[in-house]
Design a protein around this motif. Structure first.
Motif, PDB file in Angstrom:
ATOM      1  N   SER A   1      -9.438   0.577   1.054  1.00 34.16           N
ATOM      2  CA  SER A   1      -9.015   0.616   2.457  1.00 34.16           C
ATOM      3  C   SER A   1      -8.324  -0.693   2.824  1.00 34.16           C
ATOM      4  N   TYR A   2      -7.231  -0.581   3.574  1.00 38.49           N
ATOM      5  CA  TYR A   2      -6.526  -1.734   4.111  1.00 38.49           C
ATOM      6  C   TYR A   2      -6.520  -1.594   5.640  1.00 38.49           C
ATOM      7  N   ILE A   3      -7.181  -2.502   6.317  1.00 36.93           N
ATOM      8  CA  ILE A   3      -7.260  -2.461   7.775  1.00 36.93           C
ATOM      9  C   ILE A   3      -6.751  -3.806   8.283  1.00 36.93           C
ATOM     10  N   PHE A   4      -5.648  -3.814   9.033  1.00 39.53           N
ATOM     11  CA  PHE A   4      -5.096  -5.093   9.476  1.00 39.53           C
ATOM     12  C   PHE A   4      -4.297  -4.922  10.766  1.00 39.53           C
ATOM     13  N   ASN A   5      -4.178  -6.033  11.482  1.00 40.00           N
ATOM     14  CA  ASN A   5      -3.427  -6.079  12.744  1.00 40.00           C
ATOM     15  C   ASN A   5      -3.942  -5.064  13.760  1.00 40.00           C
ATOM     16  N   CYS A   6      -5.241  -4.848  13.779  1.00 36.06           N
ATOM     17  CA  CYS A   6      -5.830  -3.917  14.741  1.00 36.06           C
ATOM     18  C   CYS A   6      -6.600  -4.683  15.815  1.00 36.06           C
TER      19      CYS A   6
ATOM     20  N   ALA B   1      10.329   6.293   5.303  1.00 34.66           N
ATOM     21  CA  ALA B   1      11.753   6.371   4.973  1.00 34.66           C
ATOM     22  C   ALA B   1      12.493   5.101   5.373  1.00 34.66           C
ATOM     23  N   ASN B   2      11.983   4.395   6.376  1.00 33.33           N
ATOM     24  CA  ASN B   2      12.721   3.266   6.932  1.00 33.33           C
ATOM     25  C   ASN B   2      11.935   1.967   7.011  1.00 33.33           C
ATOM     26  N   SER B   3      10.722   1.929   6.466  1.00 34.73           N
ATOM     27  CA  SER B   3       9.932   0.703   6.537  1.00 34.73           C
ATOM     28  C   SER B   3       9.005   0.576   5.339  1.00 34.73           C
ATOM     29  N   VAL B   4       8.642  -0.668   5.062  1.00 31.70           N
ATOM     30  CA  VAL B   4       7.729  -1.003   3.975  1.00 31.70           C
ATOM     31  C   VAL B   4       6.809  -2.107   4.473  1.00 31.70           C
ATOM     32  N   THR B   5       5.519  -1.976   4.234  1.00 30.40           N
ATOM     33  CA  THR B   5       4.555  -2.988   4.654  1.00 30.40           C
ATOM     34  C   THR B   5       4.046  -3.759   3.436  1.00 30.40           C
ATOM     35  N   LEU B   6       4.164  -5.073   3.512  1.00 29.81           N
ATOM     36  CA  LEU B   6       3.738  -5.964   2.433  1.00 29.81           C
ATOM     37  C   LEU B   6       2.413  -6.624   2.791  1.00 29.81           C
ATOM     38  N   LEU B   7       1.544  -6.753   1.816  1.00 27.84           N
ATOM     39  CA  LEU B   7       0.296  -7.502   1.948  1.00 27.84           C
ATOM     40  C   LEU B   7       0.197  -8.485   0.797  1.00 27.84           C
ATOM     41  N   TRP B   8      -0.436  -9.634   1.060  1.00 27.12           N
ATOM     42  CA  TRP B   8      -0.628 -10.609  -0.021  1.00 27.12           C
ATOM     43  C   TRP B   8      -1.847 -11.464   0.293  1.00 27.12           C
ATOM     44  N   ASP B   9      -2.300 -12.201  -0.724  1.00 23.32           N
ATOM     45  CA  ASP B   9      -3.384 -13.153  -0.554  1.00 23.32           C
ATOM     46  C   ASP B   9      -2.826 -14.548  -0.347  1.00 23.32           C
ATOM     47  N   LYS B  10      -3.598 -15.395   0.290  1.00 28.55           N
ATOM     48  CA  LYS B  10      -3.217 -16.792   0.439  1.00 28.55           C
ATOM     49  C   LYS B  10      -3.230 -17.491  -0.924  1.00 28.55           C
ATOM     50  N   PRO B  11      -2.480 -18.588  -1.033  1.00 28.49           N
ATOM     51  CA  PRO B  11      -2.603 -19.384  -2.252  1.00 28.49           C
ATOM     52  C   PRO B  11      -4.026 -19.918  -2.413  1.00 28.49           C
ATOM     53  N   ASP B  12      -4.354 -20.377  -3.621  1.00 32.20           N
ATOM     54  CA  ASP B  12      -5.667 -20.974  -3.837  1.00 32.20           C
ATOM     55  C   ASP B  12      -5.902 -22.142  -2.900  1.00 32.20           C
ATOM     56  N   ASN B  13      -4.899 -23.003  -2.773  1.00 27.25           N
ATOM     57  CA  ASN B  13      -4.995 -24.156  -1.889  1.00 27.25           C
ATOM     58  C   ASN B  13      -4.021 -23.953  -0.731  1.00 27.25           C
ATOM     59  N   TYR B  14      -4.565 -23.558   0.404  1.00 23.48           N
ATOM     60  CA  TYR B  14      -3.685 -23.170   1.508  1.00 23.48           C
ATOM     61  C   TYR B  14      -3.872 -24.026   2.760  1.00 23.48           C
TER      62      TYR B  14
ATOM     63  N   PRO C   1       0.842  -1.201   0.000  1.00 23.73           N
ATOM     64  CA  PRO C   1       0.000   0.000   0.000  1.00 23.73           C
ATOM     65  C   PRO C   1       0.874   1.246   0.000  1.00 23.73           C
ATOM     66  N   GLU C   2       0.641   2.112  -0.937  1.00 23.52           N
ATOM     67  CA  GLU C   2       1.475   3.299  -1.112  1.00 23.52           C
ATOM     68  C   GLU C   2       1.608   4.099   0.177  1.00 23.52           C
TER      69      GLU C   2
END
Length: 518
Positions: free
Chosen positions: A316-321, A45-58, A39-40
């Motif tokens: 909207s991205y809402i996570f780890n809350c 300056a010092n961190s980047v947050t990655l998000l992804w979806d689960k595989p189809d078969n997880y 998410p943009e």
């Protein structure tokens, strides 16, 4: 439209982006995670947050490994990870690989490239005369620091309790509250003047200023505050129940400000903080886009103490809350009849993952949804003792729609879809009834709910043209003797919905069509 996320799709793979969880992928020995994005708004300056979806078969996937420029930098059991301690202004390539129970990794992984922001100048509020003694009113000092902040800079609130009235943020800045630091709202209504055009319970109207305000309300949709971050390890605290009562007496229910209010914002990030004691909704954003909220602890008491309210906003991205309130933990909104039908701005593409809701009324869509709500994805959440559990709610007067909703892999105690909310129902009726359709609820653990009670209640309107349509409930575990109500619906399917003793729940199906129980 601005692209809300950075992503790299594999050649030859049709990708529907992060919010659409049914994306085709090429088969792998170990399935790959999908749709890796950053998410943009989350890039610092010092961190980047990655998000992804689960595989189809997880089913056999136990976690994920995160690589930076080919080197392992972290592991996660969740579908997100924040890479810390990065040098500023550098470009990196990140890869996420799925790991199975045998410890094997997918041979390939999604890749995404991004550049950390340059290091900006820091503006410590102490240098502008602020005092963290919990008694000195620092509104002027803090606002001076904000006004002086250069593009890309940070307004820094150090250790201490800094009392303040309303403050106004701007584009291209960060408000950072250090660990041990508290930004504390005053309880003097004069500190929240002049009144601001706002939106509350679906109506545009003048209210007290919110404690932290960014942007100005403009239903045309033009963004007037962008690239804004509110973050840190400290606390933002409002005046709580005491101040709620003061504002109620002064201007009534709808005249209160929020704790944090973003209006016509784009590329907004709120992360890492303790958010508490709002006299009204805690975080409310209106006519906004690309909003990322994560790693927040939100606690509030009293009526109208919602945790997070996306309102006629997109992406909207809402996570780890973690959220505990006396009202809705999250309430997804889009205006109220008739104004909401006229403004006609839907809330679209809301992703809620890895959140914990411990107290409150519901994880809700509505009841102000006259502009429409679509494409809500909820996954891996712990939805505790909420009065109405996951709730979709409206009235016969709202108009609008709720569609394309997916909830999966959650623990929850109750599911309700209601069309007869008996509050906040002033205003002329919409020209036609609302409708709910295309909702999937799967792999839900409801076994800790009370035995023998109605735990799933799905309703539509009596008009067959506005029956609740196409609802799939699949792989759900209920306590013994659980009951399910279905009324005014068309095309509701129950697949592997069983009680703890493997018996089927008790169904009460009335005035409905094409209800299947397999």
């Amino acid at each position: 439209m601005l692209t809300p996320i950075r992503s790299v799709a594999k050649a030859g793979v049709a990708c529907l982006m992060l919010f659409y969880p049914f994306c085709f992928v090429i088969a792998q020995q170990i399935p790959i995670s999908r749709n890796l994005v950053i998410p943009e708004a989350s890039i610092t300056a010092n961190s980047v947050t990655l998000l992804w979806d689960k595989p189809d078969n997880y089913e056999n996937i136990i976690g994920y490994q995160i690589f930076k420029d080919g080197v392992l930098v972290g592991k996660s059991a969740k579908t997100n990870y924040t890479v810390q301690n990065l040098p500023a202004g550098k470009t990196y390539t990140f890869t996420v690989k799925a790991e199975d129970k045998a410890g094997k990794l997918s041979k390939t992984g999604n890749k995404v490239v991004c550049k950390t922001k340059p290091e900006g100048k820091t503006f410590n509020i102490l240098d502008f005369g602020a005092k963290g003694d919990g008694e000195t009113k620092n509104t002027t000092a803090i606002q001076k620091a904000i006004n002086a902040c250069t593009p890309g800079g940070t307004v820094y609130i150090p250790n201490g309790t800094f009392l303040s009235g309303a403050i106004y943020l701007k584009s291209n800045m960060t408000l950072y509250i250090a660990e041990g630091g508290t930004l504390k709202g005053s309880t003097d209504t004069l500190d929240y003047l002049p009144l601001q055009l706002n939106r509350f319970e679906g109506w545009e109207l003048k209210t007290y200023a919110s404690f932290i305000t960014a942007g100005t309300l403009d239903r045309s949709g033009k963004y007037n505050v962008e690239n804004l971050s509110i973050q840190g390890k400290g606390t933002i605290s409002g005046g709580g129940l005491k101040f709620r009562d003061i504002m109620l007496k002064a201007r009534g229910k709808r005249g209160r400000g929020r704790l944090i209010c973003i209006m016509n914002g784009n590329n907004i990030d709120v992360q890492g903080l303790n958010i508490e004691q709002s006299p009204c909704w805690n975080i409310h954003y209106i006519y906004s886009a690309n909003v990322t909220l994560h790693d927040l602890n939100i606690t509030s008491y009293g009526a109208n103490a919602d945790g997070i309210d996306p309102d006629s906003s997109t992406d909207s991205y809402i996570f780890n809350c973690t959220i505990a309130t006396d009202d809705d933990c999250i309430a997804i909104k889009s205006g109220k009849n008739p104004e909401g039908n006229i403004v006609n701005k839907p809330t679209e593409r809301v992703r809620i993952t890895d959140c914990t809701f411990t107290r409150g009324a519901a994880l809700a869509i509505g009841s102000e949804m006259s502009g429409g709500v679509s494409d809500v994805f909820i996954q891996d959440c712990k939805i505790g003792n909420l009065k109405n559990g996951f709730q979709v709610k409206t009235t016969k007067d709202r108009g609008g729609y709720v569609k394309n909703i997916v909830m999966r892999d959650c623990s929850i105690l109750k599911i309700t879809m209601v069309t007869n909310v008996n509050y906040n129902n002033d205003g002329a009726a919409a020209p036609e009834l609302a409708w709910f359709k295309d909702i999937e609820l799967s792999n839900l653990d409801m076994s800790n709910a009370k035995s023998g009670e109605t735990l799933i209640d799905i309703n539509g309107f009596p008009d067959e043209q506005h029956y609740t349509l196409n609802v799939l409930l699949k792989d759900i575990r209920l306590p013994q003797g659980a009951k399910i109500n279905v009324k005014n619906c068309d095309g509701v399917s129950f697949n592997n919905v069983l009680c703890a003793d493997n018996a089927k729940p008790v169904y009460n199906i009335t005035e409905s069509k094409a209800v299947k129980n397999e």
